[in-house]
Design a protein around this motif. Structure first.
Motif, PDB file in Angstrom:
ATOM      1  N   ALA A 103       0.832  -1.211   0.000  1.00 12.55           N
ATOM      2  CA  ALA A 103       0.000   0.000   0.000  1.00 12.55           C
ATOM      3  C   ALA A 103       0.865   1.259   0.000  1.00 12.55           C
ATOM      4  CB  ALA A 103      -0.928  -0.001   1.214  1.00 12.55           C
ATOM      5  N   LYS A 104       2.026   1.195   0.633  1.00 10.01           N
ATOM      6  CA  LYS A 104       2.927   2.347   0.715  1.00 10.01           C
ATOM      7  C   LYS A 104       3.940   2.389  -0.429  1.00 10.01           C
ATOM      8  CE  LYS A 104       3.016   2.564   5.787  1.00 10.01           C
ATOM      9  NZ  LYS A 104       3.889   2.386   6.954  1.00 10.01           N
ATOM     10  N   GLY A 105       3.980   1.343  -1.240  1.00  7.59           N
ATOM     11  CA  GLY A 105       4.962   1.294  -2.321  1.00  7.59           C
ATOM     12  C   GLY A 105       6.364   0.984  -1.813  1.00  7.59           C
ATOM     13  N   ILE A 106       6.437   0.186  -0.756  1.00  7.83           N
ATOM     14  CA  ILE A 106       7.713  -0.164  -0.131  1.00  7.83           C
ATOM     15  C   ILE A 106       7.900  -1.677  -0.229  1.00  7.83           C
ATOM     16  CG2 ILE A 106       8.985  -0.204   2.062  1.00  7.83           C
ATOM     17  CD1 ILE A 106       7.366   2.207   2.947  1.00  7.83           C
ATOM     18  N   ALA A 130      14.884   0.579  -5.942  1.00 10.03           N
ATOM     19  CA  ALA A 130      13.425   0.600  -5.769  1.00 10.03           C
ATOM     20  C   ALA A 130      12.689   0.690  -7.108  1.00 10.03           C
ATOM     21  CB  ALA A 130      13.008   1.724  -4.827  1.00 10.03           C
ATOM     22  N   PRO A 131      13.081   1.591  -8.011  1.00 11.97           N
ATOM     23  CA  PRO A 131      12.374   1.642  -9.301  1.00 11.97           C
ATOM     24  C   PRO A 131      12.520   0.350 -10.123  1.00 11.97           C
ATOM     25  CG  PRO A 131      13.717   3.615  -8.985  1.00 11.97           C
ATOM     26  CD  PRO A 131      14.066   2.670  -7.888  1.00 11.97           C
ATOM     27  N   LYS A 132      13.618  -0.364  -9.937  1.00 15.98           N
ATOM     28  CA  LYS A 132      13.840  -1.605 -10.695  1.00 15.98           C
ATOM     29  C   LYS A 132      12.884  -2.712 -10.278  1.00 15.98           C
ATOM     30  CE  LYS A 132      18.619  -0.554 -11.635  1.00 15.98           C
ATOM     31  NZ  LYS A 132      19.979  -0.979 -11.719  1.00 15.98           N
ATOM     32  N   ARG A 136       8.472   2.495  -4.525  1.00 15.29           N
ATOM     33  CA  ARG A 136       8.958   3.851  -4.272  1.00 15.29           C
ATOM     34  C   ARG A 136      10.226   3.851  -3.431  1.00 15.29           C
ATOM     35  NH1 ARG A 136       3.718   7.048  -2.390  1.00 15.29           N
ATOM     36  NH2 ARG A 136       3.549   5.134  -1.233  1.00 15.29           N
ATOM     37  N   SER A 137      10.317   2.901  -2.494  1.00 17.98           N
ATOM     38  CA  SER A 137      11.530   2.788  -1.683  1.00 17.98           C
ATOM     39  C   SER A 137      11.666   1.367  -1.161  1.00 17.98           C
ATOM     40  CB  SER A 137      11.512   3.790  -0.527  1.00 17.98           C
ATOM     41  OG  SER A 137      10.532   3.425   0.416  1.00 17.98           O
ATOM     42  N   LEU A 138      12.843   1.080  -0.631  1.00 16.29           N
ATOM     43  CA  LEU A 138      13.129  -0.235  -0.065  1.00 16.29           C
ATOM     44  C   LEU A 138      13.410  -0.092   1.420  1.00 16.29           C
ATOM     45  CD1 LEU A 138      15.543  -1.705  -2.777  1.00 16.29           C
ATOM     46  CD2 LEU A 138      13.098  -2.140  -2.503  1.00 16.29           C
ATOM     47  N   ASN A 139      12.861  -0.985   2.198  1.00 15.69           N
ATOM     48  CA  ASN A 139      13.118  -1.065   3.629  1.00 15.69           C
ATOM     49  C   ASN A 139      14.270  -2.055   3.775  1.00 15.69           C
ATOM     50  OD1 ASN A 139      12.898  -0.856   6.360  1.00 15.69           O
ATOM     51  ND2 ASN A 139      11.013  -2.047   6.515  1.00 15.69           N
TER      52      ASN A 139
END
Length: 182
Positions: A103-106, A130-132, A136-139
């Motif tokens: 849901a957060k794009g993570i 993240a875009p690959k 949106r981002s990686l935790n």
């Protein structure tokens, strides 16, 4: 029915309830805490599955241990105890966190390196990869692994990006072996 499917159903129900009540962030925080408790105390599941401990005693222990938690999380735990599904609690939590991340794009990821990476380096890795993977981002969780010799290896779900020296050496070896076999 597999435990993963059952865990996913409970996680979906709790996620929808959190959406309706605008409590998703609170539920996520509570479930991450609960996950830490289950990971650090392996005997908790054994206790919860013990046949001599009544369901009411199990519920009371959960109530006492997680006093400040929301009614939604506590009630979900009670339902799982009532239905003797104690063993799926960690899977249900993992499924809920996956839903939150989506849901957060993570995405959760592990980055393997020879040494501990700085926050700035982790941030750059997150921004680059993240875009690959369509996020949106990686935790990121940094795992120190001296066997990779240098560079990094990144694991996002079932995808692996290998920029390590040991990975490059393995690829070179495979190429040389396959060239000699021709």
């Amino acid at each position: 029915m597999s435990q993963t499917i059952v865990a996913r159903r409970y996680a979906n129900a709790l996620f929808q309830l959190g959406q309706e009540k605008s409590k998703l962030d609170q539920l996520e925080t509570e479930l991450r805490t609960l996950s830490d408790v289950f990971q650090s105390n392996q005997k908790l599941i054994t206790f919860l599955k013990h046949p001599r401990v009544t369901v009411e005693q199990k519920k009371q222990m959960m109530n006492d241990a997680f006093k400040g938690f929301s009614a939604e999380v506590i009630n979900t735990l009670h339902i799982l105890l009532d239905r003797h599904r104690e063993e799926i609690i960690p899977d249900m939590i993992a499924e809920f966190i996956t839903l939150m991340n989506d849901a957060k794009g993570i995405a959760d990821a592990e980055v393997y390196s020879v040494r501990e990476l700085s926050d700035a380096e982790l941030q750059r890795i997150s921004e680059t990869f993240a875009p690959k993977v369509g996020k949106r981002s990686l935790n990121l969780k940094n795992v120190v692994d001296p066997t990779i010799l240098g560079g990094i290896r990144l694991r996002v779900g079932n995808r692996i990006f290998d920029g390590s020296v040991s990975g490059k050496l393995r690829r070179m070896e495979r190429n040389l072996v396959s060239a000699n076999n021709r």
